[in-house]
Design an enzyme around this catalytic site. Sequence first.
Site, short mmCIF file in Angstrom:
data_model
loop_
_atom_site.label_atom_id
_atom_site.label_comp_id
_atom_site.label_asym_id
_atom_site.label_seq_id
_atom_site.Cartn_x
_atom_site.Cartn_y
_atom_site.Cartn_z
N CYS A 234 -7.25 -1.19 1.44
CA CYS A 234 -6.22 -1.65 2.37
C CYS A 234 -6.87 -1.86 3.73
O CYS A 234 -7.58 -0.98 4.23
CB CYS A 234 -5.10 -0.62 2.45
SG CYS A 234 -3.85 -1.00 3.71
N CYS B 113 0.85 -1.19 0.00
CA CYS B 113 0.00 0.00 0.00
C CYS B 113 0.89 1.24 0.00
O CYS B 113 1.80 1.36 0.82
CB CYS B 113 -0.91 -0.01 1.23
SG CYS B 113 -1.93 1.48 1.37
N CYS C 217 -8.43 -5.70 -9.74
CA CYS C 217 -7.99 -4.67 -10.68
C CYS C 217 -7.57 -3.47 -9.84
O CYS C 217 -8.40 -2.74 -9.31
CB CYS C 217 -9.14 -4.33 -11.62
SG CYS C 217 -8.68 -3.30 -13.00
#
Length: 165
Positions: free
Chosen positions: A129, A81, A152
């Site tokens: 996340c 992330c 995606c």
Amino acid sequence: MKRRTFLLSGAAALLGATGYGFVLGSRSDATEAGTFPLQLSDAEWRKRLSEPQFAVLRKHGTEKPFTSPLNNEKRAGTFQCAGCEQALYSSETKYDSGTGWPSFYEALPDAVGTQEDTSFIMTRIEVHCSRCGGHLGHIFNDGPQPTGKRHCINGVAMTFQPKTG
């Protein structure tokens, strides 16, 4: 050009891009979607993230297809992330979906969360996340086995950590 790529590119063009080349979502700030272990104010996120990262991770934006260098990343490693550096995806689950965004068939255990996204007059599954709540992209049911899922993911929402040794 694949039909999926054509449709996704057309949708992005019709919805209108911002000056940064991103389509902004109509949803609120990612942290309003739930409680996450890492919580920062918009001002703190703006200090930590680039403007394109902020647009995607915190404002549910979408980068233009085929613009992320991570789409072509082939080395062994981990995708993290960009907001909090949590490991999200292994390179072992990455594949070329032909959509123009980095795609994976599976996230690392407990790395992401999902919720229904009804923006743009359609229903999709948003992926975020699990640590900071940052918007990553969407999950579709047209991926390869063993899961049949296509995560995606916006490349700007991630960083890549190559495997060492």
